[in-house]
Every structure is written in structure tokens, then in C-alpha cells.
Design a protein around this motif. Structure first.
Motif, PDB file in Angstrom:
ATOM      1  N   ILE A  62       0.842  -1.195   0.000  1.00 32.69           N
ATOM      2  CA  ILE A  62       0.000   0.000   0.000  1.00 32.69           C
ATOM      3  C   ILE A  62       0.881   1.249   0.000  1.00 32.69           C
ATOM      4  O   ILE A  62       1.760   1.395   0.848  1.00 32.69           O
ATOM      5  CB  ILE A  62      -0.936   0.007   1.226  1.00 32.69           C
ATOM      6  CG1 ILE A  62      -1.888  -1.199   1.176  1.00 32.69           C
ATOM      7  CG2 ILE A  62      -1.737   1.301   1.272  1.00 32.69           C
ATOM      8  CD1 ILE A  62      -2.780  -1.333   2.392  1.00 32.69           C
ATOM      9  N   VAL A  63       0.638   2.131  -0.974  1.00 31.86           N
ATOM     10  CA  VAL A  63       1.421   3.371  -1.055  1.00 31.86           C
ATOM     11  C   VAL A  63       0.568   4.594  -0.704  1.00 31.86           C
ATOM     12  O   VAL A  63       1.101   5.677  -0.464  1.00 31.86           O
ATOM     13  CB  VAL A  63       2.032   3.555  -2.466  1.00 31.86           C
ATOM     14  CG1 VAL A  63       3.098   2.515  -2.722  1.00 31.86           C
ATOM     15  CG2 VAL A  63       0.958   3.497  -3.556  1.00 31.86           C
ATOM     16  N   ARG A  64      -0.767   4.428  -0.666  1.00 35.74           N
ATOM     17  CA  ARG A  64      -1.628   5.534  -0.273  1.00 35.74           C
ATOM     18  C   ARG A  64      -2.941   4.987   0.254  1.00 35.74           C
ATOM     19  O   ARG A  64      -3.478   4.022  -0.278  1.00 35.74           O
ATOM     20  CB  ARG A  64      -1.894   6.461  -1.464  1.00 35.74           C
ATOM     21  CG  ARG A  64      -2.668   7.722  -1.068  1.00 35.74           C
ATOM     22  CD  ARG A  64      -2.697   8.782  -2.164  1.00 35.74           C
ATOM     23  NE  ARG A  64      -3.512   8.423  -3.304  1.00 35.74           N
ATOM     24  CZ  ARG A  64      -3.042   8.160  -4.515  1.00 35.74           C
ATOM     25  NH1 ARG A  64      -1.734   8.212  -4.734  1.00 35.74           N
ATOM     26  NH2 ARG A  64      -3.836   7.847  -5.511  1.00 35.74           N
ATOM     27  N   TYR A  65      -3.440   5.608   1.326  1.00 33.59           N
ATOM     28  CA  TYR A  65      -4.765   5.239   1.833  1.00 33.59           C
ATOM     29  C   TYR A  65      -5.357   6.407   2.603  1.00 33.59           C
ATOM     30  O   TYR A  65      -4.687   7.018   3.439  1.00 33.59           O
ATOM     31  CB  TYR A  65      -4.703   4.013   2.753  1.00 33.59           C
ATOM     32  CG  TYR A  65      -6.079   3.608   3.237  1.00 33.59           C
ATOM     33  CD1 TYR A  65      -6.976   2.994   2.374  1.00 33.59           C
ATOM     34  CD2 TYR A  65      -6.486   3.877   4.546  1.00 33.59           C
ATOM     35  CE1 TYR A  65      -8.252   2.648   2.785  1.00 33.59           C
ATOM     36  CE2 TYR A  65      -7.758   3.531   4.968  1.00 33.59           C
ATOM     37  CZ  TYR A  65      -8.633   2.915   4.085  1.00 33.59           C
ATOM     38  OH  TYR A  65      -9.899   2.584   4.492  1.00 33.59           O
TER      39      TYR A  65
ATOM     40  N   ASN B 237     -12.357   8.691   2.672  1.00 39.66           N
ATOM     41  CA  ASN B 237     -13.174   8.124   1.581  1.00 39.66           C
ATOM     42  C   ASN B 237     -12.961   6.625   1.406  1.00 39.66           C
ATOM     43  O   ASN B 237     -13.583   5.998   0.550  1.00 39.66           O
ATOM     44  CB  ASN B 237     -12.899   8.855   0.265  1.00 39.66           C
ATOM     45  CG  ASN B 237     -11.422   8.801  -0.136  1.00 39.66           C
ATOM     46  OD1 ASN B 237     -10.652   8.005   0.392  1.00 39.66           O
ATOM     47  ND2 ASN B 237     -11.029   9.657  -1.054  1.00 39.66           N
ATOM     48  N   GLY B 238     -12.083   6.049   2.224  1.00 37.56           N
ATOM     49  CA  GLY B 238     -11.873   4.601   2.172  1.00 37.56           C
ATOM     50  C   GLY B 238     -11.197   4.122   0.904  1.00 37.56           C
ATOM     51  O   GLY B 238     -11.345   2.964   0.516  1.00 37.56           O
ATOM     52  N   LYS B 239     -10.425   5.000   0.259  1.00 32.10           N
ATOM     53  CA  LYS B 239      -9.757   4.625  -0.990  1.00 32.10           C
ATOM     54  C   LYS B 239      -8.255   4.546  -0.794  1.00 32.10           C
ATOM     55  O   LYS B 239      -7.674   5.321  -0.034  1.00 32.10           O
ATOM     56  CB  LYS B 239     -10.085   5.638  -2.089  1.00 32.10           C
ATOM     57  CG  LYS B 239     -11.550   5.633  -2.533  1.00 32.10           C
ATOM     58  CD  LYS B 239     -11.793   6.614  -3.659  1.00 32.10           C
ATOM     59  CE  LYS B 239     -13.258   6.566  -4.114  1.00 32.10           C
ATOM     60  NZ  LYS B 239     -13.529   7.525  -5.214  1.00 32.10           N
ATOM     61  N   GLY B 240      -7.644   3.570  -1.498  1.00 39.45           N
ATOM     62  CA  GLY B 240      -6.208   3.399  -1.385  1.00 39.45           C
ATOM     63  C   GLY B 240      -5.598   2.949  -2.690  1.00 39.45           C
ATOM     64  O   GLY B 240      -6.310   2.629  -3.656  1.00 39.45           O
TER      65      GLY B 240
ATOM     66  N   MET C  63       3.263  -1.080 -11.211  1.00 43.18           N
ATOM     67  CA  MET C  63       1.914  -0.708 -11.628  1.00 43.18           C
ATOM     68  C   MET C  63       1.083  -0.369 -10.401  1.00 43.18           C
ATOM     69  O   MET C  63       1.275  -0.950  -9.333  1.00 43.18           O
ATOM     70  CB  MET C  63       1.252  -1.856 -12.401  1.00 43.18           C
ATOM     71  CG  MET C  63       1.852  -2.117 -13.765  1.00 43.18           C
ATOM     72  SD  MET C  63       1.010  -3.487 -14.605  1.00 43.18           S
ATOM     73  CE  MET C  63      -0.648  -2.812 -14.765  1.00 43.18           C
ATOM     74  N   LEU C  64       0.166   0.591 -10.570  1.00 37.20           N
ATOM     75  CA  LEU C  64      -0.672   1.032  -9.463  1.00 37.20           C
ATOM     76  C   LEU C  64      -2.085   0.497  -9.616  1.00 37.20           C
ATOM     77  O   LEU C  64      -2.645   0.484 -10.718  1.00 37.20           O
ATOM     78  CB  LEU C  64      -0.701   2.564  -9.407  1.00 37.20           C
ATOM     79  CG  LEU C  64       0.657   3.241  -9.183  1.00 37.20           C
ATOM     80  CD1 LEU C  64       0.498   4.752  -9.215  1.00 37.20           C
ATOM     81  CD2 LEU C  64       1.289   2.799  -7.870  1.00 37.20           C
ATOM     82  N   PHE C  65      -2.652   0.052  -8.511  1.00 38.53           N
ATOM     83  CA  PHE C  65      -4.005  -0.521  -8.503  1.00 38.53           C
ATOM     84  C   PHE C  65      -4.802   0.155  -7.393  1.00 38.53           C
ATOM     85  O   PHE C  65      -4.311   0.315  -6.271  1.00 38.53           O
ATOM     86  CB  PHE C  65      -3.953  -2.038  -8.244  1.00 38.53           C
ATOM     87  CG  PHE C  65      -3.130  -2.806  -9.249  1.00 38.53           C
ATOM     88  CD1 PHE C  65      -3.741  -3.455 -10.312  1.00 38.53           C
ATOM     89  CD2 PHE C  65      -1.740  -2.882  -9.117  1.00 38.53           C
ATOM     90  CE1 PHE C  65      -2.989  -4.172 -11.227  1.00 38.53           C
ATOM     91  CE2 PHE C  65      -0.985  -3.593 -10.033  1.00 38.53           C
ATOM     92  CZ  PHE C  65      -1.608  -4.242 -11.096  1.00 38.53           C
ATOM     93  N   GLU C  66      -6.029   0.527  -7.690  1.00 38.47           N
ATOM     94  CA  GLU C  66      -6.877   1.189  -6.701  1.00 38.47           C
ATOM     95  C   GLU C  66      -7.749   0.171  -5.965  1.00 38.47           C
ATOM     96  O   GLU C  66      -8.173  -0.824  -6.545  1.00 38.47           O
ATOM     97  CB  GLU C  66      -7.774   2.229  -7.378  1.00 38.47           C
ATOM     98  CG  GLU C  66      -7.003   3.402  -7.961  1.00 38.47           C
ATOM     99  CD  GLU C  66      -7.937   4.457  -8.537  1.00 38.47           C
ATOM    100  OE1 GLU C  66      -9.154   4.197  -8.608  1.00 38.47           O
ATOM    101  OE2 GLU C  66      -7.447   5.541  -8.910  1.00 38.47           O
TER     102      GLU C  66
ATOM    103  N   VAL D 207      -8.511  -2.623 -11.375  1.00 40.74           N
ATOM    104  CA  VAL D 207      -9.188  -2.223 -10.137  1.00 40.74           C
ATOM    105  C   VAL D 207      -9.258  -3.437  -9.217  1.00 40.74           C
ATOM    106  O   VAL D 207      -9.695  -4.517  -9.626  1.00 40.74           O
ATOM    107  CB  VAL D 207     -10.603  -1.682 -10.412  1.00 40.74           C
ATOM    108  CG1 VAL D 207     -11.316  -1.364  -9.106  1.00 40.74           C
ATOM    109  CG2 VAL D 207     -10.525  -0.433 -11.288  1.00 40.74           C
ATOM    110  N   ILE D 208      -8.821  -3.280  -7.993  1.00 35.60           N
ATOM    111  CA  ILE D 208      -8.766  -4.405  -7.046  1.00 35.60           C
ATOM    112  C   ILE D 208     -10.174  -4.833  -6.639  1.00 35.60           C
ATOM    113  O   ILE D 208     -11.013  -4.000  -6.294  1.00 35.60           O
ATOM    114  CB  ILE D 208      -7.939  -4.013  -5.811  1.00 35.60           C
ATOM    115  CG1 ILE D 208      -6.465  -3.821  -6.209  1.00 35.60           C
ATOM    116  CG2 ILE D 208      -8.049  -5.062  -4.707  1.00 35.60           C
ATOM    117  CD1 ILE D 208      -5.569  -3.322  -5.094  1.00 35.60           C
ATOM    118  N   THR D 209     -10.404  -6.133  -6.676  1.00 33.78           N
ATOM    119  CA  THR D 209     -11.703  -6.688  -6.262  1.00 33.78           C
ATOM    120  C   THR D 209     -11.614  -7.386  -4.912  1.00 33.78           C
ATOM    121  O   THR D 209     -12.632  -7.632  -4.277  1.00 33.78           O
ATOM    122  CB  THR D 209     -12.209  -7.693  -7.314  1.00 33.78           C
ATOM    123  OG1 THR D 209     -11.223  -8.728  -7.491  1.00 33.78           O
ATOM    124  CG2 THR D 209     -12.471  -6.998  -8.654  1.00 33.78           C
TER     125      THR D 209
END
Length: 490
Positions: A5-8, A12-15, A23-26, A54-56
Motif C-alpha cells: 500500500i502506497v496511499r490510503y 473516503n476509504g480509498k487506497g 503498476m498502481l491498482f486502486e 481495479v482491485i476486487t
């Protein structure tokens, strides 16, 4: 897939997660499927994503530290997609180490079993989640001598104080408290595990987290199995030879192929004598190795039990004190932000009935005020005595006597800023003054002599006549030159 995890943002509960290819995944709080742990920047995770990257499904990885007793490197983490693959790799590496030790050791002369992993390291491995949770306390700072809450009493009320703060002042974001809340989530998970697992099977833990990690011990077990199997084979072969020799004796007695039968019998008896000697050696070897195994287990289990009990208590106390610290820091931040909030000044403090900063103790007192003190359950009874003790030690009462609301507000905020447990009442008129002076023992009474309903001496004399405050000091509110927002004196 593995990532970090590089951002959270809790607001808004987003990371965002990065993988080995950069590669970056939300992900969102809805796709975070690990209820025990809150997402944190720097955390290693295992995740799945769709075709749009997009992460599921995202959860914390079992592997957060690398090297040492894990046998897994960070390189292995990034080059394996799942924790299951890493666990298999770790198991294979350990099996190779055991096999190598087994081949290089002479089990006919062995007298000691070296340790692969120390007792303390095996116990740390068992408590790795708890130690990880405790480690985050290093990032939190509480001033020396700062008052500490007891988590047992305040755990239900600190969240209420925080929710109230966020509801009154929308400019304050929950992210301002994210560091403490994340640590609390980890510590509370660990604390609940301790509460739930009071009767642990220490023998099972010893076997799973100490014996199973001892490569030399596991190689000894392989040697014991080999000695047992070899002995069993020799015993079975001896029984078979005896049966064959008995058959040959009958043939010789019947004079059937006498010379051939005698030669075969002699050969079998020679083999049996060798096997009997070998069986005896294997029995001795098996007994010696079993004794070595039992001594190893007995010796280290006694040490493990003692060290485990001490570590268990130490971690439990550390988690509990960590929660005390976290909730105290949260309460201090709530206190500070409420005092410096324009919304609180206009909405909350403006109301004379709101005499305290709405921190944790404020909500505890509200809760207890609604209860029948003669019918309290065990927890509420403990809480009642706890809050009374806390009030006696830390709570101070002040009275402001003035008919000037602006002056009252300024003085009220100054007094509240001195200590978060201070309680400030304001008497705008004579009836309020008389009622407060009769009901409450004040530590100090501040009087604005220019904005009261009678002369200062008469007011003080009236107050002194009431036994409750006959010795309470009266202080005059000093008028000071103030600057407006343009920097000029008013």
C-alpha cells in the motif's frame, strides 16, 4: 498478486497498491476483506484485480517482515503471487535444510541437538501480529506526565467524543486521527484475541512454533524413523529366515536335497546372525535417539512454558497500556481541536449549559447521569467509582460572574484551555449566581466588576455567606488591550 500500500485515505476509504512491476491498482474499503487489520501505508498485501486494474479483493499478507527465521526474502515476496506459494516455498526450503543436516550428521555418535531457532524467536513468531501491533506505538508520542485513561473504562466513549467533534465541525477530518485509529484497530484485535483465548494449549504451540522450526530436531526425527524402519525390516527378515531354516531342517531330516539344503541353511543362518547383531545395534541406536529426543523436548518445553507465560503477560500488559496511550492521545487531540474550533465556539461553547470541553469524561458523566445509581450493573458500578475518583483528582470548577456574553466566552475559553478537565459555569444574573454558589464548591470565582448587577463588595459578601464557597477566592477579570484581526488595538 502481491503488493504494497502506497496511499490510503480513511475519509473516503480509498487506497492505492503498487506491485513488483511498479503498476498502481486502486482499492476501496468495500474491497478490503480483512476485518482484523485496517489498511496502512507501507503494509504488504495480497490482492486480486479485474481487467481494468481495479482491485476486487485485498487483504493483509501473512508476510510483513523478511529474512531471519521466515526463510523468505522480499525478493521471494515480489516474485510469488500468493501467500500460499510463499508458505510452500518456505516449507520446501526448510525441508531441504533438514535433508542436508540429516545427510551430514553421524547419528551413531550424536550427543546433542543444536538449536535452529531460539526459544524467544519461536515465541515472537507466535506473537508476530501482537508484536507488529505494538511496534506502531513507537510512532505515537505522549507528553511526560500526561494523564492516561484506562481503556477498560473509556473504550465506548472516546469514539462518541470523536464522532461529536466531526459532526459539529465539518472542517475537521477523520484523517487527522488516522494514525492513532489505525494503531487502535491493531491493538484491539490483539486484545480481543487475548480475551478470547484464555486457556491456550501451550504444548501444541510448542510443537508448532518451536519443534517444527528446529531443523536439527526434525533431522533427528528422520533418523529415528529410519532406525525404527530398519529395525522393523531386520526383525521381519529374521522371522522370515527362521521360517525358511525350519523348512530346510525338515527337508534335511527327510533326506531331500541334503547337501543343497545344508548349504542354503548355512547361508541363511549367517545372514540371520548378521541381522541379529544389526537388530541389536539398531535397537540401541533407536533407544539412544529417542532418549535424546525426549530430553530435548522435556528440557526446552519447561523453558518454553516459563518464557511463554512471561511473554504472554508482558504483551498483554503492553497492548493494554498501548490502548490506554492511544485513547489518551485521541482524547487530547479531540480536546485541542474543539478548543480551537470556530464552529465549537459559535455552536457549542456559546451555550451556558455546556460547561466542559466535550471530551471522553463528558460523555461518561452524561451516560452515568441517566442511570439509577442504586441499580448499577457490575461494569457501570466500576465506571461510576472510577469517574468519581478521576473527578476528585483532576476536575476543577470555576465560576464567571458577568452579564457580558462576549467577555464570558473569552474567559471561559481561557480557563478551559488550562486543563481539559476544567468545568466553567457562567452566572449572567443574580438567580444563577445564587444557585451556582449554593450547589457547587468552586476553586476560583472570576468577577467582571464592570458588568454585574450590584457592586463588587456586596456580591462577594453574599457569596461568602454561603458555606459552600465561604473560602473560595474571588478574582477580578483584568481588562487587557486586544488586537483585532487587522492588527490594531480595539
Amino acid at each position: 498478486m502481491h503488493g504494497r500500500i502506497v496511499r490510503y485515505l480513511s475519509s473516503n476509504g480509498k487506497g492505492v497498491v503498487i506491485n513488483s512491476s511498479k503498476m498502481l491498482f486502486e482499492f476501496t474499503k468495500e474491497t478490503w476483506h480483512d476485518m482484523k487489520v485496517m489498511p496502512m501505508v507501507g503494509m504488504y498485501v495480497e490482492f486480486r484485480c479485474n481487467n481494468d486494474n481495479v482491485i476486487t479483493d485485498c487483504r493483509v499478507s501473512k508476510f510483513q517482515e523478511f529474512g531471519g527465521n521466515t526463510l523468505i526474502s522480499e525478493y521471494d515476496f515480489w516474485h510469488n503471487d500468493t501467500d500460499e506459494q510463499l508458505e510452500t516455498l518456505q516449507s520446501n526450503i526448510r525441508a531441504q535444510m533438514v535433508q542436508k543436516i540429516y545427510k551430514q550428521t553421524n547419528y551413531d555418535n550424536i550427543t546433542t541437538i543444536p538449536l535452529t531457532i531460539r526459544l524467544v524467536d519461536s515465541i515472537k513468531c507466535y506473537f508476530k501480529e501482537e508484536f507488529l501491533a505494538i511496534s506502531f506505538l513507537n510512532d505515537l508520542h505522549l507528553s511526560d506526565g500526561e494523564f492516561l485513561y484506562d481503556y477498560f473504562y473509556v473504550k465506548k466513549f472516546v469514539p462518541k467524543a470523536l464522532d461529536n467533534l466531526l459532526n459539529i465541525d465539518k472542517t475537521i477530518k477523520k484523517d487527522d486521527f488516522m494514525e492513532e485509529l489505525s494503531v487502535v484497530a491493531r491493538l484491539e484485535t490483539a486484545f480481543r484475541e487475548f480475551e478470547r483465548n484464555q486457556n491456550l494449549n501451550v504444548k501444541y504451540i510448542f510443537e508448532q512454533f518451536f519443534l517444527s522450526q528446529q531443523c536439527h530436531f526434525q533431522a533427528l526425527l528422520a533418523a529415528i524413523d529410519n532406525a525404527r524402519d530398519s529395525k522393523a525390516f531386520a526383525t521381519k527378515r529374521i522371522a522370515s529366515i527362521k521360517s525358511e531354516v525350519s523348512l530346510l531342517n525338515r527337508r534335511i531330516e527327510s533326506k531331500l536335497n541334503v547337501s543343497e539344503s545344508k548349504a542354503k541353511k548355512e547361508k541363511l543362518e549367517s545372514e540371520m546372525n548378521h541381522l541379529l547383531s544389526e537388530e541389536q545395534k539398531l535397537e540401541h541406536k533407536f533407544t539412544t535417539l529417542m532418549s535424546l529426543k525426549e530430553q530435548f523436548e522435556k528440557h526446552y518445553f519447561e523453558e518454553f512454558q516459563s518464557l511463554f507465560a512471561k511473554t504472554y503477560q508482558r504483551i498483554y500488559k503492553k497492548i493494554k497500556s498501548g490502548l490506554d496511550i492511544c485513547f489518551s492521545i485521541l482524547d487530547d487531540k479531540i480536546y485541542s481541536k474543539a478548543l480551537h474550533s470556530v464552529s465549537f465556539e459559535k455552536i457549542y461553547f456559546k451555550n451556558p449549559e455546556n460547561e466542559m470541553v466535550p471530551i471522553t469524561t463528558y460523555y461518561i458523566e452524561q451516560y452515568l447521569d441517566r442511570l439509577n445509581k442504586h441499580k448499577l450493573n457490575e461494569y457501570d458500578n466500576l465506571l461510576y467509582h472510577h469517574i468519581n475518583k478521576l473527578k476528585k483528582q483532576h476536575k476543577r470548577y470555576y465560576l464567571i460572574v458577568t452579564s457580558d456574553e462576549k467577555e464570558a466566552m473569552e474567559m471561559k475559553l481561557k480557563i478551559l484551555a488550562q486543563n481539559k478537565f476544567n468545568c466553567v459555569k457562567t452566572a449572567y444574573k443574580h438567580t444563577m449566581y445564587f444557585a451556582y454558589m449554593s450547589e457547587t464548591k468552586f476553586d476560583k470565582i472570576y468577577v467582571d466588576k464592570n458588568n454585574i448587577w450590584k457592586d463588587i463588595n456586596s456580591l462577594i459578601k453574599e457569596g461568602r455567606m454561603l458555606k459552600t464557597n465561604e473560602k473560595t477566592p474571588f478574582l477580578l477579570i483584568a481588562k487587557q488591550s486586544k488586537e483585532n484581526r487587522f492588527g490594531f488595538a480595539d
